[in-house]
Design a protein around this motif. Structure first.
Motif, PDB file in Angstrom:
ATOM      1  N   GLU A 182      29.037  42.265  37.602  1.00  0.00           N
ATOM      2  CA  GLU A 182      29.840  42.673  38.754  1.00  0.00           C
ATOM      3  C   GLU A 182      29.840  41.610  39.848  1.00  0.00           C
ATOM      4  OE1 GLU A 182      29.025  46.692  40.076  1.00  0.00           O
ATOM      5  OE2 GLU A 182      28.105  47.167  38.149  1.00  0.00           O
ATOM      6  N   ALA A 183      29.374  40.425  39.513  1.00  0.00           N
ATOM      7  CA  ALA A 183      29.255  39.353  40.505  1.00  0.00           C
ATOM      8  C   ALA A 183      30.615  38.911  41.028  1.00  0.00           C
ATOM      9  CB  ALA A 183      28.516  38.168  39.891  1.00  0.00           C
ATOM     10  N   PHE A 184      30.632  38.430  42.239  1.00  0.00           N
ATOM     11  CA  PHE A 184      31.858  37.909  42.841  1.00  0.00           C
ATOM     12  C   PHE A 184      31.489  36.801  43.818  1.00  0.00           C
ATOM     13  CE2 PHE A 184      30.404  41.489  45.365  1.00  0.00           C
ATOM     14  CZ  PHE A 184      30.428  41.004  46.662  1.00  0.00           C
ATOM     15  N   MET A 185      32.467  36.004  44.186  1.00  0.00           N
ATOM     16  CA  MET A 185      32.264  34.910  45.131  1.00  0.00           C
ATOM     17  C   MET A 185      32.636  35.369  46.544  1.00  0.00           C
ATOM     18  SD  MET A 185      31.121  32.528  43.149  1.00  0.00           S
ATOM     19  CE  MET A 185      31.179  31.076  44.224  1.00  0.00           C
ATOM     20  N   ALA A 186      31.877  34.900  47.518  1.00  0.00           N
ATOM     21  CA  ALA A 186      32.165  35.232  48.918  1.00  0.00           C
ATOM     22  C   ALA A 186      32.019  33.988  49.776  1.00  0.00           C
ATOM     23  CB  ALA A 186      31.225  36.338  49.408  1.00  0.00           C
ATOM     24  N   ALA A 187      32.873  33.868  50.761  1.00  0.00           N
ATOM     25  CA  ALA A 187      32.884  32.684  51.614  1.00  0.00           C
ATOM     26  C   ALA A 187      31.778  32.733  52.660  1.00  0.00           C
ATOM     27  CB  ALA A 187      34.234  32.556  52.310  1.00  0.00           C
ATOM     28  N   THR A 188      31.237  31.577  52.977  1.00  0.00           N
ATOM     29  CA  THR A 188      30.264  31.459  54.060  1.00  0.00           C
ATOM     30  C   THR A 188      30.990  31.039  55.331  1.00  0.00           C
ATOM     31  OG1 THR A 188      29.792  29.092  53.804  1.00  0.00           O
ATOM     32  CG2 THR A 188      28.601  30.611  52.345  1.00  0.00           C
ATOM     33  N   SER A 189      30.267  30.996  56.434  1.00  0.00           N
ATOM     34  CA  SER A 189      30.874  30.564  57.689  1.00  0.00           C
ATOM     35  C   SER A 189      31.184  29.074  57.674  1.00  0.00           C
ATOM     36  CB  SER A 189      29.927  30.878  58.858  1.00  0.00           C
ATOM     37  OG  SER A 189      28.684  30.208  58.679  1.00  0.00           O
ATOM     38  N   GLU A 190      30.644  28.355  56.678  1.00  0.00           N
ATOM     39  CA  GLU A 190      30.889  26.917  56.569  1.00  0.00           C
ATOM     40  C   GLU A 190      32.107  26.599  55.713  1.00  0.00           C
ATOM     41  OE1 GLU A 190      27.244  25.300  55.132  1.00  0.00           O
ATOM     42  OE2 GLU A 190      26.124  25.816  56.932  1.00  0.00           O
ATOM     43  N   GLY A 191      32.718  27.629  55.126  1.00  0.00           N
ATOM     44  CA  GLY A 191      33.949  27.427  54.366  1.00  0.00           C
ATOM     45  C   GLY A 191      33.781  27.309  52.868  1.00  0.00           C
ATOM     46  N   ASP A 192      32.534  27.215  52.370  1.00  0.00           N
ATOM     47  CA  ASP A 192      32.351  27.193  50.922  1.00  0.00           C
ATOM     48  C   ASP A 192      32.057  28.615  50.451  1.00  0.00           C
ATOM     49  OD1 ASP A 192      29.895  27.412  52.114  1.00  0.00           O
ATOM     50  OD2 ASP A 192      28.861  26.134  50.670  1.00  0.00           O
ATOM     51  N   SER A 193      31.742  28.780  49.173  1.00  0.00           N
ATOM     52  CA  SER A 193      31.529  30.122  48.621  1.00  0.00           C
ATOM     53  C   SER A 193      30.203  30.209  47.889  1.00  0.00           C
ATOM     54  CB  SER A 193      32.669  30.492  47.667  1.00  0.00           C
ATOM     55  OG  SER A 193      33.906  30.562  48.349  1.00  0.00           O
ATOM     56  N   LEU A 194      29.610  31.401  47.916  1.00  0.00           N
ATOM     57  CA  LEU A 194      28.372  31.678  47.205  1.00  0.00           C
ATOM     58  C   LEU A 194      28.586  32.896  46.315  1.00  0.00           C
ATOM     59  CD1 LEU A 194      25.775  31.302  50.116  1.00  0.00           C
ATOM     60  CD2 LEU A 194      26.445  29.576  48.436  1.00  0.00           C
ATOM     61  N   LYS A 195      27.805  32.971  45.246  1.00  0.00           N
ATOM     62  CA  LYS A 195      27.952  34.095  44.310  1.00  0.00           C
ATOM     63  C   LYS A 195      27.037  35.238  44.742  1.00  0.00           C
ATOM     64  CE  LYS A 195      29.014  33.475  40.043  1.00  0.00           C
ATOM     65  NZ  LYS A 195      29.037  33.126  38.600  1.00  0.00           N
ATOM     66  N   ILE A 196      27.609  36.442  44.756  1.00  0.00           N
ATOM     67  CA  ILE A 196      26.882  37.644  45.151  1.00  0.00           C
ATOM     68  C   ILE A 196      26.783  38.599  43.965  1.00  0.00           C
ATOM     69  CG2 ILE A 196      26.894  39.682  46.649  1.00  0.00           C
ATOM     70  CD1 ILE A 196      28.159  38.037  48.810  1.00  0.00           C
ATOM     71  N   TYR A 197      25.584  39.176  43.774  1.00  0.00           N
ATOM     72  CA  TYR A 197      25.329  40.115  42.685  1.00  0.00           C
ATOM     73  C   TYR A 197      24.972  41.473  43.296  1.00  0.00           C
ATOM     74  CZ  TYR A 197      24.765  35.724  40.114  1.00  0.00           C
ATOM     75  OH  TYR A 197      24.957  34.465  39.576  1.00  0.00           O
ATOM     76  N   PRO A 198      25.908  42.436  43.287  1.00  0.00           N
ATOM     77  CA  PRO A 198      25.619  43.754  43.862  1.00  0.00           C
ATOM     78  C   PRO A 198      24.647  44.545  42.986  1.00  0.00           C
ATOM     79  CG  PRO A 198      27.779  43.745  42.832  1.00  0.00           C
ATOM     80  CD  PRO A 198      27.288  42.330  42.786  1.00  0.00           C
ATOM     81  N   ALA A 199      23.633  45.135  43.596  1.00  0.00           N
ATOM     82  CA  ALA A 199      22.651  45.952  42.881  1.00  0.00           C
ATOM     83  C   ALA A 199      22.895  47.419  43.222  1.00  0.00           C
ATOM     84  CB  ALA A 199      21.240  45.531  43.284  1.00  0.00           C
ATOM     85  N   LYS A 200      23.038  48.249  42.190  1.00  0.00           N
ATOM     86  CA  LYS A 200      23.356  49.659  42.406  1.00  0.00           C
ATOM     87  C   LYS A 200      22.414  50.549  41.602  1.00  0.00           C
ATOM     88  CE  LYS A 200      28.271  48.448  42.652  1.00  0.00           C
ATOM     89  NZ  LYS A 200      29.578  48.632  41.983  1.00  0.00           N
ATOM     90  N   LYS A 201      22.199  51.734  42.121  1.00  0.00           N
ATOM     91  CA  LYS A 201      21.478  52.768  41.391  1.00  0.00           C
ATOM     92  C   LYS A 201      22.402  53.957  41.319  1.00  0.00           C
ATOM     93  CE  LYS A 201      16.791  54.244  40.710  1.00  0.00           C
ATOM     94  NZ  LYS A 201      15.396  54.177  41.203  1.00  0.00           N
ATOM     95  N   GLY A 202      22.906  54.222  40.104  1.00  0.00           N
ATOM     96  CA  GLY A 202      24.005  55.167  39.980  1.00  0.00           C
ATOM     97  C   GLY A 202      25.226  54.520  40.598  1.00  0.00           C
ATOM     98  N   ASP A 203      25.868  55.221  41.510  1.00  0.00           N
ATOM     99  CA  ASP A 203      27.014  54.650  42.217  1.00  0.00           C
ATOM    100  C   ASP A 203      26.627  54.166  43.615  1.00  0.00           C
ATOM    101  OD1 ASP A 203      28.771  55.161  40.121  1.00  0.00           O
ATOM    102  OD2 ASP A 203      29.132  57.216  40.794  1.00  0.00           O
ATOM    103  N   GLN A 204      25.346  54.226  43.920  1.00  0.00           N
ATOM    104  CA  GLN A 204      24.877  53.869  45.265  1.00  0.00           C
ATOM    105  C   GLN A 204      24.463  52.404  45.322  1.00  0.00           C
ATOM    106  OE1 GLN A 204      24.066  56.475  47.728  1.00  0.00           O
ATOM    107  NE2 GLN A 204      23.385  55.029  49.259  1.00  0.00           N
TER     108      GLN A 204
END
Length: 214
Positions: free
Chosen positions: A53-75
Motif C-alpha cells: 500500500e506504499a505511496f510517494m509523498a512530497a517533502t517541503s524541499e520538493g522531492d518525494s519519500l516513500k510512505i508505508y501505511p500501517a493498519k490494524k483492521g481498517d484502522q
C-alpha cells in the motif's frame, strides 16, 4: 581462436543468465522481508502489508519519500517513511522513521550511513536513550522541527559529531514533512502542510573527530 572465444563467451553468458534467474526471486523475497521487518520495528503493531500500500509523498524541499501505511483492521495505527539526507559528514544517511496515528515519532532505524565509527555511527542508538536530552522518541514534530541544542533546539548532539547529529535530525524532519502533508491512508494531499525547514549549516571550523564538537 575467434570461434573459441565466442563459444566461451556464449557459455559464460548462459551460465550467468541461469544463475541470475535462479537467484532473482529469492533475493527479491529477502529484500521484501527485510523491509517488512524494518517497518515492523518502527511503527505500532499492524496486520496489513504496508509494502503493498506504499505511496510517494512530497517533502517541503520538493522531492518525494516513500510512505508505508500501517493498519490494524481498517484502522490506521501509524506509518513508516523511508527518508534520507545528503548532509552527513561522510555522505548520504538513509533511515526509516515511524510515526503513530497521532503523528508522533514512534521509532526509527538507520538503514545506511558512512559516518565515522564510534562517532556519527552512534546515531543508531543515541537518539532513543530514555531519560536523556538525546531521546527523540515521542516527539511531536508539529510543534517544530527537531534541532540540536547548539542550533537552539532541545536534542543533545552526539559528542564530537555535531554534523552527523544535524544530518540525522534533518532526515527525521524530512520524513515528517512528507508524512504530515498527506493522508497516510490514501496518499492524498492533506490540508495539513507539516512543512519543516532545517537551517542547519555545516560551519567550516567543524570537522568530525577533530573540531566537530559542542
Amino acid at each position: 581462436m575467434l570461434l573459441s572465444l565466442t563459444l566461451i563467451s556464449a557459455i559464460a553468458g548462459a551460465i550467468l543468465a541461469g544463475v541470475y534467474m535462479l537467484t532473482e526471486q529469492p533475493i527479491a523475497e529477502s529484500k521484501a522481508a527485510t523491509l517488512q521487518n524494518a517497518i515492523r520495528a518502527v511503527v505500532p503493531e499492524f496486520d496489513n502489508m504496508p509494502t503493498e500500500e506504499a505511496f510517494m509523498a512530497a517533502t517541503s524541499e520538493g522531492d518525494s519519500l516513500k510512505i508505508y501505511p500501517a493498519k490494524k483492521g481498517d484502522q490506521l495505527v501509524g506509518a513508516a517513511v523511508e527518508s534520507n539526507t545528503q548532509k552527513g559528514f561522510s555522505g548520504e544517511i538513509r533511515v526509516i522513521v515511524g510515526f503513530d496515528a497521532e503523528g508522533k515519532l514512534y521509532n526509527y532505524s538507520v538503514l545506511q550511513h558512512a559516518e565515522t565509527p564510534g562517532l556519527g555511527s552512534k546515531m543508531q542508538d543515541w537518539f532513543r536513550t530514555e531519560g536523556t536530552g538525546r531521546n527523540v522518541l515521542g516527539s511531536d514534530l508539529s510543534q517544530g522541527p527537531l534541532q540540536v541544542t547548539k542550533d537552539g533546539g532541545s536534542v543533545d548532539a552526539i559528542t564530537a559529531a555535531t554534523i552527523s547529529s544535524r544530518a540525522f535530525l534533518d532526515a527525521i524532519n524530512r520524513a515528517y514533512s512528507a508524512f504530515s502533508g498527506t493522508d497516510a491512508t490514501t496518499g492524498a494531499t492533506d490540508a495539513v502542510s507539516g512543512a519543516t525547514e532545517t537551517t542547519d549549516e555545516q560551519s567550516n571550523e567543524e570537522k568530525e573527530g577533530g573540531n566537530d564538537h559542542e
